[in-house]
Design a protein around this motif. Structure first.
Motif, mmCIF file in Angstrom:
data_model
loop_
_atom_site.group_PDB
_atom_site.id
_atom_site.type_symbol
_atom_site.label_atom_id
_atom_site.label_comp_id
_atom_site.label_asym_id
_atom_site.label_seq_id
_atom_site.Cartn_x
_atom_site.Cartn_y
_atom_site.Cartn_z
ATOM 1 N N ASN A 8 0.818 -1.211 0.000
ATOM 2 C CA ASN A 8 0.000 0.000 0.000
ATOM 3 C C ASN A 8 0.852 1.261 0.000
ATOM 4 O O ASN A 8 0.405 2.317 0.443
ATOM 5 C CB ASN A 8 -0.933 0.004 1.214
ATOM 6 C CG ASN A 8 -0.178 -0.082 2.535
ATOM 7 O OD1 ASN A 8 1.051 -0.170 2.544
ATOM 8 N ND2 ASN A 8 -0.913 -0.049 3.640
ATOM 9 N N SER A 9 2.072 1.169 -0.491
ATOM 10 C CA SER A 9 2.980 2.307 -0.493
ATOM 11 C C SER A 9 2.802 3.146 -1.751
ATOM 12 O O SER A 9 2.496 2.615 -2.824
ATOM 13 C CB SER A 9 4.423 1.815 -0.385
ATOM 14 O OG SER A 9 5.323 2.895 -0.395
ATOM 15 N N ARG A 10 3.044 4.467 -1.616
ATOM 16 C CA ARG A 10 2.927 5.363 -2.763
ATOM 17 C C ARG A 10 4.315 5.851 -3.181
ATOM 18 O O ARG A 10 5.183 6.073 -2.343
ATOM 19 C CB ARG A 10 2.045 6.565 -2.416
ATOM 20 C CG ARG A 10 0.592 6.191 -2.149
ATOM 21 C CD ARG A 10 -0.295 7.412 -2.142
ATOM 22 N NE ARG A 10 0.098 8.385 -1.143
ATOM 23 C CZ ARG A 10 -0.477 9.576 -0.980
ATOM 24 N NH1 ARG A 10 -1.475 9.930 -1.782
ATOM 25 N NH2 ARG A 10 -0.080 10.394 -0.039
ATOM 26 N N VAL A 11 4.496 6.019 -4.471
ATOM 27 C CA VAL A 11 5.744 6.577 -4.993
ATOM 28 C C VAL A 11 5.871 8.019 -4.514
ATOM 29 O O VAL A 11 4.872 8.753 -4.462
ATOM 30 C CB VAL A 11 5.749 6.526 -6.533
ATOM 31 C CG1 VAL A 11 6.983 7.218 -7.103
ATOM 32 C CG2 VAL A 11 5.671 5.089 -7.014
ATOM 33 N N PRO A 12 7.087 8.470 -4.120
ATOM 34 C CA PRO A 12 7.253 9.859 -3.686
ATOM 35 C C PRO A 12 6.746 10.849 -4.740
ATOM 36 O O PRO A 12 7.017 10.699 -5.929
ATOM 37 C CB PRO A 12 8.777 9.984 -3.501
ATOM 38 C CG PRO A 12 9.226 8.597 -3.209
ATOM 39 C CD PRO A 12 8.340 7.704 -4.020
#
Length: 243
Positions: A8-12
């Protein structure tokens, strides 16, 4: 040792799409100025204790530093991958380090996890005349806002000291701009050429790497040999002992 992660991580996200235009001037200023912030006492004690353990457990072993090791999963991976080296994982969070120790089923003998401020620890290594064989910066906080350039390691006044520690420096990130800037900074300080490359690890080394892969992020890395090393009292240059 493998901690559960979620995809569930987002790209910076950043308004900055290329190398920051102020980075060259910042590097020149840091190169010309000695960084004088006092070393925290807890870092000094932690460094002294870790150096004693190196001398007791791995005298003469080449050193690997895992900077910002978090829970230490990457440090365990490196200790097993390089059994003839002594690996030191450094993180400022006692909670993360304790969590990692609880999660490890078997602790390698050639591994030490240290709670210290990295800025202090790097300077203490340099002052002690110690040089690294390998140095890892695995997914450092990218600080992607344009105004946060000085918070990235290559924008920090300690960066020339980081480069002076030598060895093979490897950085991985899920933000290409960070790695591209680091390459420029390394070349500016050391004269060593390096480049940002796409990277897909065969085996994730850390919870962040596992999470980013599971989230479908593109990953990037740079690897550069910064040269001279020093192992437990003897300098090694270009593969031979220096007199």
């Amino acid at each position: 040792m493998s901690l559960t992660v979620f995809a569930n991580s987002r790209v910076p996200e950043s308004a900055q799409t290329g190398v920051h235009e102020q980075l060259p001037a910042l590097l020149e200023r840091h190169r010309a100025t000695l960084y004088r912030r006092p070393v925290a006492e807890y870092s000094r004690r932690a460094f002294a204790a870790s150096l004693s353990r190196v001398e007791e457990v791995g005298p003469g072993c080449p050193l690997i530093l895992d900077s910002g090791c978090g829970v230490g999963e990457s440090s365990v991976h490196l200790a097993r991958r390089f059994p003839g080296h002594y690996v030191i994982g450094v993180d400022q969070s006692a909670v993360r380090l304790a969590r990692g120790r609880r999660s490890a089923s078997r602790w390698p003998d050639n591994l030490d996890l240290v709670r210290a401020d990295l800025v202090d620890y790097w300077r203490l290594l340099d002052t002690a005349g110690l040089r690294l064989d390998r140095h890892y910066l695995l997914y450092p906080n990218p600080w992607p806002k344009r105004a946060h350039l000085v918070r990235r390691w290559h924008g920090h006044p300690v960066f020339p000291t980081l480069v002076a520690l030598g060895g093979v420096l490897e950085c991985r990130s899920n933000w290409a701009v960070y790695v591209a800037e680091l390459c420029l900074a390394v070349c500016s300080i050391s004269g060593r050429e390096c480049r940002c490359e796409d990277y897909v690890p065969l085996e994730p080394m850390s919870p962040f790497e596992r999470k980013y892969l599971a989230s479908g992020h593109p990953l990037f890395r740079m690897v550069v040999d910064l040269g001279s090393r020093r192992f437990a009292g003897r300098a090694v240059v270009a593969g031979r002992e220096a007199s």
